[in-house]
Design a protein around this motif. Structure first.
Motif, PDB file in Angstrom:
ATOM      1  N   ASN A   1       0.798  -1.216   0.000  1.00  0.00           N
ATOM      2  CA  ASN A   1       0.000   0.000   0.000  1.00  0.00           C
ATOM      3  C   ASN A   1       0.835   1.272   0.000  1.00  0.00           C
ATOM      4  N   THR A   2       2.145   1.145  -0.236  1.00  0.00           N
ATOM      5  CA  THR A   2       3.036   2.300  -0.209  1.00  0.00           C
ATOM      6  C   THR A   2       3.308   2.773  -1.633  1.00  0.00           C
ATOM      7  N   VAL A   3       2.690   3.880  -2.013  1.00  0.00           N
ATOM      8  CA  VAL A   3       2.888   4.440  -3.346  1.00  0.00           C
ATOM      9  C   VAL A   3       4.175   5.261  -3.352  1.00  0.00           C
ATOM     10  N   GLN A   4       5.025   5.032  -4.341  1.00  0.00           N
ATOM     11  CA  GLN A   4       6.320   5.697  -4.395  1.00  0.00           C
ATOM     12  C   GLN A   4       6.186   7.143  -4.862  1.00  0.00           C
ATOM     13  N   PRO A   5       7.134   8.023  -4.459  1.00  0.00           N
ATOM     14  CA  PRO A   5       7.059   9.438  -4.840  1.00  0.00           C
ATOM     15  C   PRO A   5       6.995   9.668  -6.342  1.00  0.00           C
ATOM     16  N   PHE A   6       7.676   8.828  -7.133  1.00  0.00           N
ATOM     17  CA  PHE A   6       7.691   9.078  -8.567  1.00  0.00           C
ATOM     18  C   PHE A   6       6.306   8.957  -9.186  1.00  0.00           C
ATOM     19  N   VAL A   7       5.405   8.204  -8.554  1.00  0.00           N
ATOM     20  CA  VAL A   7       4.030   8.099  -9.051  1.00  0.00           C
ATOM     21  C   VAL A   7       3.357   9.470  -9.011  1.00  0.00           C
ATOM     22  N   TYR A   8       3.515  10.169  -7.887  1.00  0.00           N
ATOM     23  CA  TYR A   8       2.925  11.505  -7.768  1.00  0.00           C
ATOM     24  C   TYR A   8       3.596  12.475  -8.734  1.00  0.00           C
ATOM     25  N   TYR A   9       4.908  12.327  -8.914  1.00  0.00           N
ATOM     26  CA  TYR A   9       5.624  13.211  -9.820  1.00  0.00           C
ATOM     27  C   TYR A   9       5.069  13.117 -11.237  1.00  0.00           C
ATOM     28  N   TYR A  10       5.053  11.920 -11.802  1.00  0.00           N
ATOM     29  CA  TYR A  10       4.595  11.777 -13.184  1.00  0.00           C
ATOM     30  C   TYR A  10       3.109  12.094 -13.327  1.00  0.00           C
ATOM     31  N   ASN A  11       2.322  11.661 -12.360  1.00  0.00           N
ATOM     32  CA  ASN A  11       0.888  11.892 -12.446  1.00  0.00           C
ATOM     33  C   ASN A  11       0.576  13.391 -12.481  1.00  0.00           C
ATOM     34  N   LEU A  12       1.200  14.158 -11.576  1.00  0.00           N
ATOM     35  CA  LEU A  12       0.907  15.584 -11.508  1.00  0.00           C
ATOM     36  C   LEU A  12       1.584  16.378 -12.625  1.00  0.00           C
ATOM     37  N   ARG A  13       2.838  16.052 -12.935  1.00  0.00           N
ATOM     38  CA  ARG A  13       3.513  16.766 -14.033  1.00  0.00           C
ATOM     39  C   ARG A  13       2.761  16.577 -15.334  1.00  0.00           C
ATOM     40  N   ASN A  14       2.383  15.330 -15.640  1.00  0.00           N
ATOM     41  CA  ASN A  14       1.704  15.059 -16.899  1.00  0.00           C
ATOM     42  C   ASN A  14       0.274  15.600 -16.908  1.00  0.00           C
ATOM     43  N   ARG A  15      -0.348  15.645 -15.739  1.00  0.00           N
ATOM     44  CA  ARG A  15      -1.673  16.274 -15.635  1.00  0.00           C
ATOM     45  C   ARG A  15      -1.587  17.743 -16.052  1.00  0.00           C
ATOM     46  N   ILE A  16      -0.556  18.448 -15.562  1.00  0.00           N
ATOM     47  CA  ILE A  16      -0.384  19.862 -15.913  1.00  0.00           C
ATOM     48  C   ILE A  16      -0.120  20.010 -17.410  1.00  0.00           C
ATOM     49  N   TRP A  17       0.733  19.134 -17.962  1.00  0.00           N
ATOM     50  CA  TRP A  17       0.993  19.182 -19.403  1.00  0.00           C
ATOM     51  C   TRP A  17      -0.286  18.979 -20.209  1.00  0.00           C
ATOM     52  N   MET A  18      -1.123  18.019 -19.766  1.00  0.00           N
ATOM     53  CA  MET A  18      -2.382  17.757 -20.464  1.00  0.00           C
ATOM     54  C   MET A  18      -3.289  18.985 -20.432  1.00  0.00           C
ATOM     55  N   LEU A  19      -3.385  19.617 -19.277  1.00  0.00           N
ATOM     56  CA  LEU A  19      -4.251  20.790 -19.143  1.00  0.00           C
ATOM     57  C   LEU A  19      -3.759  21.930 -20.024  1.00  0.00           C
ATOM     58  N   LYS A  20      -2.447  22.106 -20.094  1.00  0.00           N
ATOM     59  CA  LYS A  20      -1.890  23.158 -20.942  1.00  0.00           C
ATOM     60  C   LYS A  20      -2.178  22.903 -22.422  1.00  0.00           C
ATOM     61  N   LYS A  21      -2.174  21.647 -22.810  1.00  0.00           N
ATOM     62  CA  LYS A  21      -2.345  21.307 -24.223  1.00  0.00           C
ATOM     63  C   LYS A  21      -3.810  21.306 -24.653  1.00  0.00           C
ATOM     64  N   TYR A  22      -4.709  20.856 -23.779  1.00  0.00           N
ATOM     65  CA  TYR A  22      -6.073  20.587 -24.217  1.00  0.00           C
ATOM     66  C   TYR A  22      -7.154  21.475 -23.601  1.00  0.00           C
ATOM     67  N   SER A  23      -6.838  22.308 -22.647  1.00  0.00           N
ATOM     68  CA  SER A  23      -7.876  23.142 -22.037  1.00  0.00           C
ATOM     69  C   SER A  23      -8.220  24.328 -22.937  1.00  0.00           C
ATOM     70  N   ALA A  24      -9.512  24.551 -23.150  1.00  0.00           N
ATOM     71  CA  ALA A  24      -9.956  25.724 -23.900  1.00  0.00           C
ATOM     72  C   ALA A  24      -9.670  26.984 -23.074  1.00  0.00           C
TER      73      ALA A  24
END
Length: 322
Positions: free
Chosen positions: A232-255
């Motif tokens: 049940n221990t999620v590693q820090p890199f999971v949060y890193y990629y999830n949040l970094r890529n979330r921001i990239w997605m929002l920058k690319k696709y948000s109206a």
């Protein structure tokens, strides 16, 4: 041209048993019109060689380093395109497939030429009655992706085929002809949201994506992002990629006219997460979120055309977030 229509790409990184049982379930699925392409994505424990010996039916490709979900799948996709397969199925190695699952997905694409890609109904492996995904959608106003049916029991609403906004890379059957138009996964995304990006690029070209509930698989879910011996221990890199890529997605696709609500909703989520990690004394995860915000703001999703699919080192390893 290959004798089979479908290449099933399975990415492997360390450990023998999980991938081994995934491949055994494919053999027992009652489907025959496929070849397995196993990508050993930088394993250093000898498990890649073990799998090759145990599964002579599989084509084994190797990367010397861990190139992530994007790089590993791109390696397999390039092979499938070069060999001339008609379709490719991206399948997580921590899945088990139901009898006839592939035939049902292929049949849907055969009878729906406007559809570029499909996904099956996905249950949790630990509870075969509990859903992991019954289709995935995107809330444009808030900038949130979400999965229908998550942690719910099956019900009539989840038993009909339907269009979806994006398809999980956990199990995605896609025509190779459309990949030649849209390109493969963005290599610099490494892990998380790469399937959303590819799905949105497919839809931008006018293709439809669909959920096919008659086909089913079972997903262990999240095994690659947890520390060995600590389920049940999620590693820090999971949060890193999830949040970094979330921001990239929002920058690319948000109206542009939705940016106020998108920024407010996602900012609240990120700062709430940071506050939680501070209060709980989880400093490595707090630092991972800070770095994700920094890299997310200054970076962007890479154009996948004409890009080498191999990296020397993963960003989270360079930053000490492994």
């Amino acid at each position: 041209m290959p004798l089979k229509r479908v290449a099933i790409i399975v990415i492997h990184l360390h450990g023998f048993e999980v991938t081994h049982h995934c491949l055994l379930s494919l053999q027992a699925s009652g489907c025959t019109d496929f070849d397995v392409v196993l990508v050993d994505n930088g394993s250093s424990d000898g498990s890649g060689e073990q799998l090759e010996a145990a599964h002579p039916e599989a084509v084994v490709l190797r990367s010397e380093v861990n190139t992530g979900f994007t790089g590993g799948n791109n390696l397999g996709l390039v092979y499938a395109l070069e060999q001339g397969y008609e379709m490719v199925l991206l399948l997580n190695n921590d899945t088990y497939v139901a009898n006839g699952f592939l035939n049902l997905l292929v049949r849907y694409l055969d009878t729906h030429p406007e559809t570029a890609a499909v996904q099956p109904k996905i249950y949790f492996h630990h509870d075969p009655q509990l859903l992991w995904s019954a289709g995935s959608y995107y809330n444009q106003v808030l900038g949130f992706t979400y999965t229908r049916g998550l942690n719910k029991k099956d019900q009539p609403a989840f038993q009909q085929p339907c269009a979806v906004d994006w398809i999980s890379g956990c199990a995605m059957l896609i025509r190779t002809s459309v990949l030649r138009r849209t390109g493969l996964f963005a290599p610099n995304m490494f892990l998380y949201f790469e399937d959303v990006d590819l799905s949105f690029r497919l839809r931008k070209l006018g293709y439809r994506l669909a959920y096919v509930p008659a086909s089913a698989i079972y997903h262990i879910a999240g095994a690659s992002g947890k520390k060995e011996g600590q389920k049940n221990t999620v590693q820090p890199f999971v949060y890193y990629y999830n949040l970094r890529n979330r921001i990239w997605m929002l920058k690319k696709y948000s109206a542009w006219y939705l940016l106020p609500t998108v920024v407010l909703a996602n900012g609240a989520y990120i700062f709430a997460l940071m506050g939680y990690f501070l209060l709980r004394g989880r400093t490595p995860k707090f630092r991972a979120v800070l770095r994700a915000m920094k890299d997310g703001i200054k970076g962007q999703i890479q154009d996948p055309s004409g890009v080498s699919y191999l990296r020397v080192a993963a960003p989270h390893e360079e930053a000490g977030l492994a």
